[in-house]
Design a protein around this motif. Structure first.
Motif, PDB file in Angstrom:
ATOM      1  N   GLY A 151       0.782  -1.213   0.104  1.00  0.00           N
ATOM      2  CA  GLY A 151      -0.033   0.060   0.323  1.00  0.00           C
ATOM      3  C   GLY A 151       0.587   1.369   0.056  1.00  0.00           C
ATOM      4  N   THR A 152       2.234   1.125   0.223  1.00  0.00           N
ATOM      5  CA  THR A 152       3.067   2.420  -0.153  1.00  0.00           C
ATOM      6  C   THR A 152       3.568   2.476  -1.523  1.00  0.00           C
ATOM      7  N   PHE A 153       3.947   3.701  -1.600  1.00  0.00           N
ATOM      8  CA  PHE A 153       4.840   4.308  -2.905  1.00  0.00           C
ATOM      9  C   PHE A 153       3.659   4.223  -4.113  1.00  0.00           C
ATOM     10  N   SER A 154       2.438   4.121  -3.602  1.00  0.00           N
ATOM     11  CA  SER A 154       1.626   4.309  -4.863  1.00  0.00           C
ATOM     12  C   SER A 154       0.608   5.660  -4.943  1.00  0.00           C
ATOM     13  N   ALA A 155       0.203   5.947  -5.972  1.00  0.00           N
ATOM     14  CA  ALA A 155      -0.664   7.047  -6.008  1.00  0.00           C
ATOM     15  C   ALA A 155      -2.045   6.771  -5.264  1.00  0.00           C
ATOM     16  N   ARG A 156      -2.341   7.719  -4.352  1.00  0.00           N
ATOM     17  CA  ARG A 156      -3.643   7.567  -3.600  1.00  0.00           C
ATOM     18  C   ARG A 156      -4.667   7.916  -4.472  1.00  0.00           C
ATOM     19  N   VAL A 157      -5.572   7.166  -4.929  1.00  0.00           N
ATOM     20  CA  VAL A 157      -6.645   7.359  -6.047  1.00  0.00           C
ATOM     21  C   VAL A 157      -8.101   7.442  -5.710  1.00  0.00           C
ATOM     22  N   LEU A 158      -8.677   8.700  -5.996  1.00  0.00           N
ATOM     23  CA  LEU A 158     -10.300   8.787  -5.843  1.00  0.00           C
ATOM     24  C   LEU A 158     -10.857   8.527  -7.029  1.00  0.00           C
ATOM     25  N   LEU A 159     -11.593   7.682  -7.350  1.00  0.00           N
ATOM     26  CA  LEU A 159     -12.563   7.346  -8.429  1.00  0.00           C
ATOM     27  C   LEU A 159     -13.786   8.370  -8.443  1.00  0.00           C
ATOM     28  N   VAL A 160     -13.970   8.681  -9.830  1.00  0.00           N
ATOM     29  CA  VAL A 160     -15.118   9.558 -10.002  1.00  0.00           C
ATOM     30  C   VAL A 160     -15.769   9.063 -11.230  1.00  0.00           C
ATOM     31  N   GLY A 161     -17.197   8.943 -11.078  1.00  0.00           N
ATOM     32  CA  GLY A 161     -17.780   8.433 -12.559  1.00  0.00           C
ATOM     33  C   GLY A 161     -19.012   7.643 -11.821  1.00  0.00           C
ATOM     34  N   THR A 222      -4.571  11.552  -6.442  1.00  0.00           N
ATOM     35  CA  THR A 222      -4.993  11.355  -7.802  1.00  0.00           C
ATOM     36  C   THR A 222      -6.445  11.102  -7.983  1.00  0.00           C
ATOM     37  N   VAL A 223      -7.142  12.160  -9.007  1.00  0.00           N
ATOM     38  CA  VAL A 223      -8.251  11.953  -9.402  1.00  0.00           C
ATOM     39  C   VAL A 223      -8.680  11.091 -10.642  1.00  0.00           C
ATOM     40  N   ALA A 224      -9.188   9.854 -10.675  1.00  0.00           N
ATOM     41  CA  ALA A 224      -9.340   9.175 -11.858  1.00  0.00           C
ATOM     42  C   ALA A 224     -10.903   9.195 -12.235  1.00  0.00           C
ATOM     43  N   VAL A 225     -11.178   9.784 -13.455  1.00  0.00           N
ATOM     44  CA  VAL A 225     -12.359   9.930 -13.913  1.00  0.00           C
ATOM     45  C   VAL A 225     -12.799   8.773 -14.632  1.00  0.00           C
ATOM     46  N   THR A 226     -13.699   7.787 -14.251  1.00  0.00           N
ATOM     47  CA  THR A 226     -13.851   6.731 -14.993  1.00  0.00           C
ATOM     48  C   THR A 226     -15.039   6.760 -16.082  1.00  0.00           C
ATOM     49  N   SER A 227     -15.928   7.759 -16.089  1.00  0.00           N
ATOM     50  CA  SER A 227     -16.870   8.099 -17.187  1.00  0.00           C
ATOM     51  C   SER A 227     -17.319   9.424 -16.816  1.00  0.00           C
ATOM     52  N   THR A 228     -17.818  10.057 -17.806  1.00  0.00           N
ATOM     53  CA  THR A 228     -18.455  11.374 -17.833  1.00  0.00           C
ATOM     54  C   THR A 228     -19.736  11.485 -18.175  1.00  0.00           C
ATOM     55  N   ASP A 229     -20.565  10.388 -18.457  1.00  0.00           N
ATOM     56  CA  ASP A 229     -21.811  10.301 -18.728  1.00  0.00           C
ATOM     57  C   ASP A 229     -22.954  10.905 -17.573  1.00  0.00           C
ATOM     58  N   GLU A 230     -22.491  10.631 -16.368  1.00  0.00           N
ATOM     59  CA  GLU A 230     -23.625  11.242 -15.576  1.00  0.00           C
ATOM     60  C   GLU A 230     -22.920  12.417 -14.711  1.00  0.00           C
ATOM     61  N   LEU A 231     -22.026  12.776 -15.334  1.00  0.00           N
ATOM     62  CA  LEU A 231     -21.067  14.089 -14.688  1.00  0.00           C
ATOM     63  C   LEU A 231     -21.821  15.383 -15.132  1.00  0.00           C
ATOM     64  N   PRO A 232     -21.865  16.333 -14.422  1.00  0.00           N
ATOM     65  CA  PRO A 232     -22.437  17.754 -14.864  1.00  0.00           C
ATOM     66  C   PRO A 232     -21.525  18.177 -16.099  1.00  0.00           C
ATOM     67  N   PRO A 233     -22.075  19.183 -16.969  1.00  0.00           N
ATOM     68  CA  PRO A 233     -21.115  19.798 -17.936  1.00  0.00           C
ATOM     69  C   PRO A 233     -20.093  20.438 -17.306  1.00  0.00           C
ATOM     70  N   ASP A 234     -18.692  20.381 -17.937  1.00  0.00           N
ATOM     71  CA  ASP A 234     -17.447  20.844 -17.326  1.00  0.00           C
ATOM     72  C   ASP A 234     -17.112  20.463 -16.142  1.00  0.00           C
ATOM     73  N   LYS A 235     -17.884  19.491 -15.584  1.00  0.00           N
ATOM     74  CA  LYS A 235     -17.289  18.976 -14.346  1.00  0.00           C
ATOM     75  C   LYS A 235     -15.792  18.604 -14.229  1.00  0.00           C
ATOM     76  N   VAL A 236     -15.423  17.849 -15.453  1.00  0.00           N
ATOM     77  CA  VAL A 236     -13.882  17.473 -15.433  1.00  0.00           C
ATOM     78  C   VAL A 236     -12.951  18.549 -15.333  1.00  0.00           C
ATOM     79  N   LYS A 237     -13.345  19.438 -16.260  1.00  0.00           N
ATOM     80  CA  LYS A 237     -12.512  20.731 -16.311  1.00  0.00           C
ATOM     81  C   LYS A 237     -12.473  21.395 -14.828  1.00  0.00           C
ATOM     82  N   GLN A 238     -13.368  21.582 -14.147  1.00  0.00           N
ATOM     83  CA  GLN A 238     -13.657  22.159 -12.957  1.00  0.00           C
ATOM     84  C   GLN A 238     -12.677  21.250 -12.054  1.00  0.00           C
ATOM     85  N   ILE A 239     -12.903  19.947 -11.996  1.00  0.00           N
ATOM     86  CA  ILE A 239     -11.949  19.346 -11.195  1.00  0.00           C
ATOM     87  C   ILE A 239     -10.448  19.400 -11.420  1.00  0.00           C
ATOM     88  N   SER A 240     -10.077  19.642 -12.601  1.00  0.00           N
ATOM     89  CA  SER A 240      -8.604  19.961 -13.074  1.00  0.00           C
ATOM     90  C   SER A 240      -8.132  21.229 -12.630  1.00  0.00           C
TER      91      SER A 240
END
Length: 490
Positions: A151-161, A222-240
């Motif tokens: 569990g060390t030396f890894s990116a800590r990932v939050l999945l969004v989608g 790290t934020v990993a966006v797994t899909s954008t179908d159910e995300l609000p418009p421009d949500k990925v851009k806002q996250i970045s």
């Protein structure tokens, strides 16, 4: 109350610094060691014939500059990038590419300036340096993989989608901890905080509008966006926009798994990052190369293993009644039938007993998680000598003659029975684009413990992403598995 998020820990920079020190020590040892071996401890000089006003340069100074340039070339090629560390062949390819480019540039400069550089010094330094660099990088990778499994030396990932895409990507990342993505939470449209991602123990940290808060609570970098179908418009851009530069990262994870990097190409069109996925191609050159390696390696293997063949044949003949070889019809490339050879490891009426065993297991409600292939631990049909052979996969050695005959390859999908093919879904027939193999991704990734779904996924992944380096890696894993054996499942 949720536990406080761990403090920011830039493992990427720490590990890269270790690689820099390691590479530097390797290059000093190789370059100066080669110089001493070639010239001794004397003060050998490079002769610069183009300009008499420039005095000759000491090889000690030249070696020092060569070490610095080589170290810089490894950095400029991004061979220590966190994106290539821990998995895949890209890191190694970049090390080789940077080294070849550097020595090519040195040769060109030496020619243009009419500088006499000892060819033997360069011809020894390059291959030895590349070999030792690759070896030390491999050692560091083993250390890194071990750390990542803890569990060390890894990116800590939050999945969004969407919930389905988050669950799919989460299962893949959990299955491959060596990739360096440790999933710590997820944000889905429903946002039920008490829930966990289906099939995992990963907590749901809120809705897709609570990404910033979820990152703070989980310590995700790290934020990993797994899909954008159910995300609000421009949500990925806002996250970045809300990510901290250099400390937090955004990853787009399309729901396409088992597609190799060389087949993926990003092409920006009108501001849209379009991902092009090339269809798998098997050129005549690739097929000729694979066949050449198969024939050469197999011929050498048969010669070296001939005493083993003789010993096993004698043991089978003396220990039980029946033929030494077991012949069985399997399905090969393009769906054609062929006869596969094995050393007989079961009683002669094993096929007749199979129906009864299948009925008994069905009545007991027990299985191995595989709906198509019959697999059974402690199979009563196996002979005592057969159990030893299957433990070390020695029963599969006669398949080397199938390889020489052209019906099989050293590496490929598992050769299925005709009865199994009858149950295949349409997409599974893509396995027949290549020859079946003695070993393959399926065999080195779990063998008889895998579910049918995982078996198909691994075989199709091999077909879709074949490469000669991939075959070499699978053969190396097969050799390692022979040291820590398990029961053959062919």
């Amino acid at each position: 109350m949720r536990p406080a998020a761990p403090p920011f820990n830039d493992w990427r920079r720490r590990f890269q610094r270790r690689l820099i020190v390691s590479d530097f020590l390797v290059l000093v040892w190789v370059v100066f060691g080669t110089q001493i071996a070639w010239f001794g401890f004397g003060n050998a000089q490079l002769a610069i014939r183009d300009d008499s006003r420039i005095s000759d340069v000491s090889y000690w100074f030249f070696s020092f500059v060569l070490v610095l340039l080589w170290l810089g070339a490894l950095s400029w090629s991004d061979s220590r990038s966190a994106r290539v560390l821990g998995a895949g062949s890209t890191e190694y390819l970049r090390v080789v590419d940077a080294s070849l480019r550097l020595f090519g540039a040195i040769a060109i400069v030496a020619f243009l300036t009419k500088t006499d550089v000892a060819r033997g010094f360069l011809l020894i330094s390059l291959p030895v340096g590349v070999f030792v660099l690759l070896w030390t990088r491999w050692l560091w990778r083993q250390w890194l993989v071990m750390k990542r499994k803890s569990g060390t030396f890894s990116a800590r990932v939050l999945l969004v989608g969407s919930e389905a895409s988050v669950a799919q990507i989460a299962r893949e990342l959990v299955r491959m901890p060596s990739a360096g993505y440790h999933v710590v939470g997820a944000c889905v449209p429903s946002g039920k905080v008490a829930d966990v991602v289906a099939g995992t123990d990963i907590p749901v940290m809120g809705s897709v509008n609570a990404v910033e808060r979820a990152m703070e609570l989980t310590g995700a970098d790290t934020v990993a966006v797994t899909s954008t179908d159910e995300l609000p418009p421009d949500k990925v851009k806002q996250i970045s926009w809300n990510l901290q530069a250099g400390r937090q990262h955004l990853v787009l994870a399309p729901s396409m798994v088992d597609i190799a990097g060389p087949r993926l190409h990003t092409r920006p069109v009108a501001g849209l990052p379009l991902i092009h996925v090339e269809t798998p191609r098997f050129s005549k050159g690739q097929l000729f190369l694979k066949r050449s390696v198969d024939v050469t390696a197999t011929a050498i293997g048969v010669v070296l293993l001939s005493p083993v063949f003789a010993f096993l044949a004698m043991s089978i003949r003396l220990s039980s009644q029946g033929p030494v070889l077991f012949r069985q019809v399997r399905i090969g490339r393009s769906g054609r039938e062929f006869t596969m050879l094995k050393f007989r490891s079961m009683v002669t009426n094993a096929e007749e007993l199979l129906g009864n065993l299948q009925r008994e297991r069905a009545e007991q409600g027990s299985d191995s998680g595989n709906e198509v292939m019959f697999k059974m631990k402690n199979d009563p049909r196996v002979t005592p000598i057969g159990r030893i052979m299957r433990k070390y996969s020695l029963d599969e050695l006669p398949q080397l003659f199938n390889v020489l005959g052209g019906s099989m390859s050293l590496v490929g999908p598992r050769p299925p029975l005709p009865s199994e093919v009858e149950q295949y879904a349409t997409h599974v027939h893509r396995r027949f684009l290549v020859k079946p193999g003695i070993t393959g991704l399926w065999q080195v990734s779990g063998r008889s413990t895998l579910s049918w779904e995982d078996t198909v996924r691994l075989d199709l992944s091999y077909v879709e992403n074949w490469s000669l380096l991939g075959d070499v890696a699978i053969l190396a894993k097969t050799a390692r598995a022979a040291v820590a054996p398990g029961e053959s499942a062919h």
